[in-house]
Design an enzyme around this catalytic site. Structure first.
Site, short mmCIF file in Angstrom:
data_model
loop_
_atom_site.label_atom_id
_atom_site.label_comp_id
_atom_site.label_asym_id
_atom_site.label_seq_id
_atom_site.Cartn_x
_atom_site.Cartn_y
_atom_site.Cartn_z
CG ASP A 46 -1.77 -1.00 5.99
OD1 ASP A 46 -0.70 -1.17 5.38
OD2 ASP A 46 -2.89 -0.96 5.44
CG ASP A 159 -0.22 -1.66 0.31
OD1 ASP A 159 -0.68 -1.41 -0.83
OD2 ASP A 159 -0.70 -1.19 1.35
CG HIS A 428 3.23 0.12 3.15
ND1 HIS A 428 3.54 -1.10 3.70
CD2 HIS A 428 1.90 0.11 2.97
CE1 HIS A 428 2.44 -1.80 3.84
NE2 HIS A 428 1.41 -1.09 3.41
ZN LIG Z 1 -0.56 -1.49 3.38
#
Ligand SMILES: [Zn+2]
Length: 1033
Positions: A46, A159, A428
């Protein structure tokens, strides 16, 4: 088993690879043959979530690429896919040694390290804008292509929280062969699994249809992580490298929670568990191939341990493949999809529906994040809009003054910083507002810094002293200034000059709002002519004044204006140039308790488009009459609150991600006050909502600006509304509720990423019906009946719903806290105490009339004129400076076409792929100088097919003629969306569908442009590289 070893021998050779797959696939789907498993090692990284990017790089991300590069080079069967480019580029630029870089190039050449998606991030799909999605993809693709000659062709959207119908269209336009999604509604996924419909051909745009269709794979219920349950062990599954440690990696390389090693004793139970899982998944797919992602969040940072356990386990399964009925092989995503493609099956077609909203299980509707962190959402969109303005200005400057005084490398550096910051926040867990507070601060800081750099660039481009830029329109404190981007003018000088720039390739007439310190002013244009203006006390801050000025600007043009504060109100002058001083009329605070009858005393506010009636019994809006269709619609607007539960023991909770209303919304106020300021440019209606009758400060406010007629061209249908909310009480989610007499049957429409409108019919569910009827709104939402449509346009993303007939509610702000251990552990409770000031434009009219204008209005709201305070010009205003808008014809596109991009990307690679690869393979000069002469142009047709009889037609235009205001177009080539493909050589895989049985490669068209004429059809986005000759003055 047999063909696996053949594959491995040949895999390095690209040409022969296809022959191998032909061989492999002769066995596909044959009963009794082993299931072929494609094990895809990956790490989900991430780009900000709980930890900042810097923390993540330090703790694990750099180690992923260092250790994976080392490990792949040791064993030729091993594979890895690299997804988020921001981490890869940070590693490449700051960590990788020359040896690692050489290894990476070799691994890429051998197809063992594969770049997937290729964007800077894996962007969110619900609350991102199309323009930013394209930007972040382009930013990553440009780097990959220039550096490695690589063009990603597969997506891996494992995701994002729900899937938009815009993404498959963009990926098709970028040249992708397949798309992959995972997070879709749980019961929908169940059904698709059981009926083997997880794979389909998606035609995301109803206008583009099969032209931009793409094969789409939905991950099964195990999603992108290796199963973590081991029936024979307490360990966490197939993760031998354990769990990443923050802030520092362990000195001894031993991480917590490492799984039992694969040994003689454990290999069989491991193999059995893996095979059972493979077989379970194989049953959900139509071909004999199973995609087996090996990894999860923050994995493979210690990949020597990981691979050294995977190798013997996979070897063991293959040695016993007859018994197991399964073979396994390391694979990249392209290897899996090539096998599926070769199966030559006929696939179902999915139309333009999306997969939003998304629930993971009962009472877990991921519809809260549409409105989480409103400030971050707003700053991200402001930054994007400022980037577009700066890109178009710098491009004009470069073409006009190739040897101008602004250093080009300095300018490009400023632009690249903002491109990077805007790309990053599309992650995201970025713009979604689902990150920890420190990561939200990181995004805002990156955006703010980069915007200040771009302000310096803008100042330099207008040949202005640098220090003025800082005090200008973009000081960080002005982000949340409200609806009009009110631009503060510094100091108390009696004269102030401003430049106003129009970043759109359309001529516009607009009202700008400049916040000033003095109550009197007159405004003159660069010809010395007085300009219509209005001044009044500011709605947002005490002691300052809002100066509204009507500006007329040509496409991509700018003008200078002089604000003269010395002028006094002109009672004696024959021709008054003084700004109209608007004075407010107050209406006393009315308590809801005293409300007996309503609708008896109505106060009209009129302009050329509407008659708005305000009810003096409530101080609320009562009705709006659209004068063109002569229809009066009852419309009331006020604020309501959902009260969220914060105790997990007491029921479902709301958090960053999830909205789970604890009952219906309640009215958020007890009393309303109103002030009306009649004006000659805008009439302002300010409504203040008080939580209690006697409260000193209001909790919420609406400032509605009704444009008055001033000359022609000022749109009268645009009712601008600026809101103020916060700080909220804890566990409160606030909605602006617009209640109308429209019979919409609780159906609303909201946009996917500003690209297309989606119909959202109200659905009843077995549970959680309220929250599951919330939808994302990025630019637009509307409700309608047979006659009329009420349209809201937005400057940032929100959540929207129609919970009752005629109602459209917009969730504007949330502040939450809960005691869920997981949320507390990661600091993801969303205790957001900020004051937010979003803007909506409201339009009421017939369906036909609003169909014509909403797309353009939404773009005008996003790209409002840029106002820059400047020093006293060195020459009289009337004398034209080089580069001023009137020195060249304006750049004006037909009304159906939007100038999506006009920039100088700086990439330096040959337009010919073969030449570029030859250059890369020669090993020379691998860090090329930026190319400052290649201009990237994107045009988008903003209408759907059939949406309007005139505006929906394909548009043909001659780019040489349309762009002559920029300079002489000398060369034109059409490229794929992100610039990496010459479209005439782009061949995407074609997939058989019931309505299209002919199977061959999908040929993109191209080769237009010899005479610079191009045709753009509804919803098409076309991308070009241009070269200009210098403009002569
Ligand atoms: Zn993620």
């Amino acid at each position: 088993m047999v063909y696996r070893s053949i594959c491995n021998v040949l895999r390095a050779d690209k040409m022969r690879l296809l022959a191998v797959f032909a061989f492999v696939c002769c066995c596909c789907g044959v009963r009794g043959q082993p299931i072929q498993t494609f094990v895809i090692p990956h790490s989900h990284m991430d780009v900000g979530w709980v930890y900042t990017i810097q923390e993540s790089m330090h703790a694990y991300a750099a180690n992923v690429y260092t250790s994976v590069t080392e490990e792949l080079s040791k064993v030729k069967e091993r594979r890895f896919i690299a997804v988020e480019q921001e981490f890869f580029r940070l590693w490449w630029d700051t960590v990788a040694s020359d040896r690692h870089k050489k290894l990476v190039r070799q691994l890429i050449k051998e197809g063992r390290l594969e770049f997937i998606i290729g964007g800077q991030v894996m962007h969110d799909e619900a609350v991102t804008d199309l323009e930013d999605e394209i930007l972040q993809l382009t930013e990553g693709h440009g780097f990959l292509y220039e550096t490695f000659g690589v063009r990603p062709q597969f997506s891996w959207h494992v995701d994002p929280f729900g899937a938009s119908a815009t993404t498959p269209v963009l990926f098709a336009l970028a040249g992708f062969n397949t798309h992959l999604i995972s997070r879709i509604d749980y019961d929908l996924k169940d059904g698709m699994q059981n009926s083997k419909k997880l794979q389909f051909v998606w035609r995301g745009s109803p206008s583009l249809k099969a032209q931009q269709e793409i094969f789409t794979h939905t991950m099964d219920q195990f999603s992108y992580c290796t199963p973590s349950q081991l029936p024979f062990s307490n360990s966490s599954g197939f993760y031998w490298n354990g769990v990443a440690l923050f802030p520092d990696p362990p000195r001894d390389g031993v991480y917590p929670n490492m799984s039992l090693p694969v040994t003689k004793e454990t290999v069989h139970p491991y193999a059995k568990t893996m095979v059972e899982n493979i077989k379970q998944r194989a049953a959900w797919f139509r071909t004999n191939h199973v995609l087996w992602p090996w990894g999860c969040d923050k994995q493979f940072y210690n990949s020597s341990v990981q691979f050294s356990n995977m190798d013997p386990l996979m070897k063991y399964i293959n040695q016993n493949s007859k018994e197991f009925g399964v073979t396994v092989q390391y694979a990249t995503l392209s290897e899996y999809f090539q096998s599926v493609h070769r199966s030559n099956l006929t696939w179902d077609v999915r139309g333009g529906e999306d997969f939003l909203p998304y629930s993971t299980e009962p009472y877990q509707a991921w519809t809260g994040f549409y409105a989480s962190r409103n400030v971050l959402k707003g700053v991200a969109r402001r930054a994007s809009s400022r980037l577009h303005a700066a890109e178009t200005l710098f491009t004009q400057y470069r073409i006009s003054f190739p040897d101008g005084p602004v250093p080009k490398d300095w300018a490009l550096e400023k632009l690249r910083s903002l491109r990077w910051a805007v790309s990053e926040v599309q992650h995201h867990d970025g713009i979604t507002g689902t990150e920890s507070p420190q990561v939200a601060d990181m995004y805002v800081q990156h955006l703010t810094q980069a915007m200040m750099g771009v302000e310096e660039l803008l100042a330099a481009l207008f040949l202005l002293p640098h220090n003025l830029a800082i005090s200008g329109s973009l000081s960080s404190s002005s982000f949340e200034k409200g609806s009009d981007q009110a631009d503060q003018v510094p100091g108390s000088a009696l004269e102030q000059h401003i430049i106003v720039y129009n970043p759109l390739a359309w001529n516009i007439t607009a009202v700008i709002n400049v916040t000033v310190a003095l109550p009197n002013a007159a405004v003159y244009d660069d010809d010395g002519q007085p300009v219509p203006a209005q001044i009044q006390t500011s709605a947002q801050s005490n002691g300052s004044y809002d100066l509204f000025v009507v500006v007329e600007l040509a496409g991509l043009g700018h003008r200078k204006y002089l604000i003269d504060f010395s002028e006094k109100p002109c009672s004696t002058k024959p021709k008054c140039s003084h700004a109209y001083e608007a004075k407010g009329v107050w209406f006393e605070r009315l308590s809801m308790k005293d409300r007996a009858k309503t609708g008896r005393r109505l106060l009209p506010v009129l302009n050329d488009c509407y008659k708005l009636m305000f009810d003096q019994d409530t101080n609320l809006l009562h009705s709006v009459t659209s004068l063109t269709d002569k229809r009066r619609v009852k419309v009331t607007q006020d604020f309501w609150e959902y009260h969220a539960n914060g105790d997990v023991k007491a029921g479902p909770i709301s958090d960053n991600y999830i909205f789970s209303a604890n009952g219906s919304a309640e009215r958020a106020y007890e009393a309303v006050e109103m002030e009306i300021i009649p004006g000659k440019i805008v009439t302002e209606i300010r409504q203040y909502f008080y939580r209690e009758d006697a409260d000193k400060d209001h909790a919420y406010s609406i400032t509605t600006r009704v444009p008055e007629r001033v000359g022609s061209g000022l749109p009268c249908h645009r009712l601008e509304q600026a809101y103020s909310l916060g700080p909220l009480h804890l566990n409160t989610e606030v909605v602006l509720r617009t209640s109308t007499a429209l019979r919409n049957n609780r159906t609303l429409y909201s946009d996917d990423n500003g690209y297309q409108m989606m119909k959202r019919a109200y659905k009843e569910f077995a549970n959680n019906t309220l929250a599951r009827n919330y939808f994302p709104m990025v630019r637009a939402a509307h409700i309608e009946d047979d006659l009329s449509r009420l349209l809201l346009l937005s400057d940032r993303a929100h959540g929207v719903s129609s919970q009752a007939n005629g109602q459209l509610e917009v969730m504007l702000h949330r502040r939450l806290w809960n005691n869920l251990t997981w949320n507390l552990g990661y600091n993801l409770t969303l205790n957001d105490s900020s004051v937010v000031r979003p803007t909506l434009w409201m339009v009421l009219g017939s369906r036909n009339a609003t169909s014509r204008l909403y797309q353009r209005e939404a773009i005008e709201l996003q790209h409002r004129p840029v106002v820059m305070p400047i020093d006293q010009p060195r020459r009289p205003l009337t004398e034209k400076e080089p580069g001023s808008s009137s020195a060249a014809p304006p750049v004006v596109l037909p009304p159906s076409l939007h100038l999506l991009s006009l920039s100088i990307p700086g990439w330096n690679y040959s337009s010919s792929h073969e030449v570029h690869l030859g250059h890369i393979n020669s090993g020379q000069d691998l860090q090329p100088e930026p190319d400052y002469d290649r201009v990237l142009l994107r045009l988008m047709h903003i209408y759907e097919e059939g949406e309007d009889p005139e505006l929906s037609k394909p548009v043909t235009l001659n780019l040489k003629e349309v762009l002559q205001g920029l300079g002489e177009v000398r060369a034109l080539e059409e490229r794929s969306l992100t610039g990496t493909w010459d479209v005439s050589s782009l061949q995407r895989w074609e997939w058989k569908t019931a309505d299209k049985l002919q199977k061959n490669f999908q040929q993109c068209r191209g080769s237009e442009g010899k005479d610079f004429t191009v045709t753009v059809s509804p919803k098409e986005i076309r991308t070009f590289f241009l070269r200009f000759g210098s403009r002569n003055f």
